[in-house]
Write an enzyme that holds these catalytic residues in place. Structure first.
Site, mmCIF file in Angstrom:
data_model
loop_
_atom_site.group_PDB
_atom_site.id
_atom_site.type_symbol
_atom_site.label_atom_id
_atom_site.label_comp_id
_atom_site.label_asym_id
_atom_site.label_seq_id
_atom_site.Cartn_x
_atom_site.Cartn_y
_atom_site.Cartn_z
ATOM 1 N N ARG A 65 0.867 -1.190 0.000
ATOM 2 C CA ARG A 65 0.000 0.000 0.000
ATOM 3 C C ARG A 65 0.902 1.239 0.000
ATOM 4 O O ARG A 65 1.890 1.281 0.740
ATOM 5 C CB ARG A 65 -0.934 0.004 1.218
ATOM 6 C CG ARG A 65 -1.957 -1.147 1.176
ATOM 7 C CD ARG A 65 -3.090 -0.940 2.158
ATOM 8 N NE ARG A 65 -4.001 0.118 1.728
ATOM 9 C CZ ARG A 65 -4.959 0.628 2.502
ATOM 10 N NH1 ARG A 65 -5.112 0.195 3.747
ATOM 11 N NH2 ARG A 65 -5.766 1.576 2.053
ATOM 12 N N ASP A 125 -2.538 9.206 7.646
ATOM 13 C CA ASP A 125 -1.695 8.163 7.055
ATOM 14 C C ASP A 125 -0.294 8.675 6.745
ATOM 15 O O ASP A 125 0.648 7.897 6.655
ATOM 16 C CB ASP A 125 -2.347 7.615 5.790
ATOM 17 C CG ASP A 125 -3.602 6.850 6.163
ATOM 18 O OD1 ASP A 125 -4.661 7.482 6.339
ATOM 19 O OD2 ASP A 125 -3.494 5.616 6.334
#
Ligand code: MRU
Length: 364
Positions: free
Chosen positions: A91, A244
């Site tokens: 990711r 994030d």
């Protein structure tokens, strides 16, 4: 995190065999608490890519344990580097993944291959413990904000809005955005959480609402588009979201839709806080919009929904015309100017370079 009163962690080494990695399969929530045992690096990579584990800190810890599993199969340097590269590619947006792998490799490159498995498990466990402690500290620094909001309302109920799941499920324990909520709840503050459903994958509706419920925190799920309306009508005292990746200048990437909530908060003078451990800061970046890679996920996450029927079966349904294309950017970047402040394990600061450097002077 408490599940029905029992303390629980999102990831741990199986105490029975001492090496497999036990995770809660988040794709089965909120319907089933299913514990999956990861036994290979490929299984760890699959769990991250397919979001059985998700949330920035947790994917970092899972990658660290994934490297342990890789080393059990082959502790040679070349295989180790290949496994780390494979995990890093799972990711792109959350920087915790890269951070955890770099820390593991820094330790393991200087370790004899015979000793690598033991050292890797030790380091991964340390990363997991540190994450839990950092989130707990974020809780302490953030709970004060909720206490002040309660005091400003003369002890009236405090309404907090959150987006996605920056909860215990996204970390090892406590969560980032939820840690202040859990801490304030434990201190007896009357609070209620507006939980954005968080389309397309519904992390708010299926994960945040689930964990708040298990913990006994009052909450209401709202459609993603409801936040602006609630703010206009004084129903939100503060917003707390996770991140994030945060640049050294305070821009924050978080789940898609966070930016729109920050705009609405700004327009309505609602404090908008971003909670993050320092492992989420990318000190190499200054401009979040230009520099943070935004994951594009499968269109099927937008076109299809999974849910439970009244008889308990799980079904997937299509909500779009079959020939309509869909795009699925999974994160957006909230510019620092829209963020009231950052809540880190070292305290709160302004969302800018000077603020972050006050807390982290070693990054000057
Ligand atoms: O795609 P996800 O579910 O991994 O995205 C998670 C988020 O955006 C969280 O808000 C973020 O990772 C913060 S986790 C403490």
């Amino acid at each position: 995190m408490n599940i029905d009163g029992v303390p629980f962690r999102t990831i741990q080494v199986d105490p029975d065999d001492g090496w497999r990695v036990a995770i809660i399969d988040q794709t089965a929530l909120p319907w089933t608490v299913s514990i999956v045992h990861l036994a290979t690096v490929e299984a760890a990579a699959h769990a991250i890519r397919h979001m059985q584990v998700r949330g920035a800190p947790l994917i970092g810890v899972t990658a660290a344990y994934g490297l342990c599993l890789a080393l059990r199969a082959d502790p040679a340097s070349e295989a180790m580097e290949q496994a780390a590269a494979m995990l890093a590619a799972t990711r792109p947006t959350a920087v915790n993944l890269r951070w955890a792998l770099e820390r593991m490799l820094a330790r393991l490159r200087n370790t004899r291959s015979d000793d690598r498995v033991a050292v890797a498990y030790e380091e991964a466990a340390r990363i997991a413990e540190e994450d839990a402690a950092q989130c707990e500290a974020i809780g302490r620094h953030g709970a004060a904000l909720i206490e002040w909001a309660a005091a400003a309302k003369g002890g009236g109920r405090v309404n907090v809005l959150t987006h996605c799941n920056a909860g215990a499920l996204a970390c090892v324990d406590w969560g980032t955005a939820t840690a202040p909520i859990y801490m304030a709840h434990a201190r007896g503050i009357d609070l209620h959480v507006w939980v954005d459903e968080t389309r397309p994958r519904n992390q708010g509706a299926s994960l945040t609402a689930w964990e708040l419920g298990r913990h006994g925190v009052a909450h209401t799920i709202v459609a993603d588009n409801a936040g602006g309306h609630l703010m206009q009508h004084g129903a939100v005292d503060l917003a707390i979201v996770g991140a994030d990746r945060v640049t050294r200048t305070g821009d924050a990437a978080n789940k898609i839709g966070t930016y729109l909530k920050a705009l609405a908060a700004h327009d309505n003078a609602v404090p908008f806080w971003v909670a993050l451990p320092s492992t989420t800061i990318d000190w190499t970046l200054r401009d979040g919009i230009a520099g943070i890679p935004i994951e594009e996920r499968a269109a099927a996450e937008v076109t299809h929904l999974t849910g439970r029927t009244d008889d308990g079966g799980l079904v997937q349904v299509q909500v779009t015309a079959p020939d309509s294309p869909a795009a699925n950017p999974a994160f957006d970047v909230t510019p620092a100017r829209l963020i009231t402040g950052l809540i880190t394990e070292r305290g709160r600061c302004a969302a800018n370079e000077a603020g972050l450097l006050t807390l982290f002077p070693e990054q000057r």
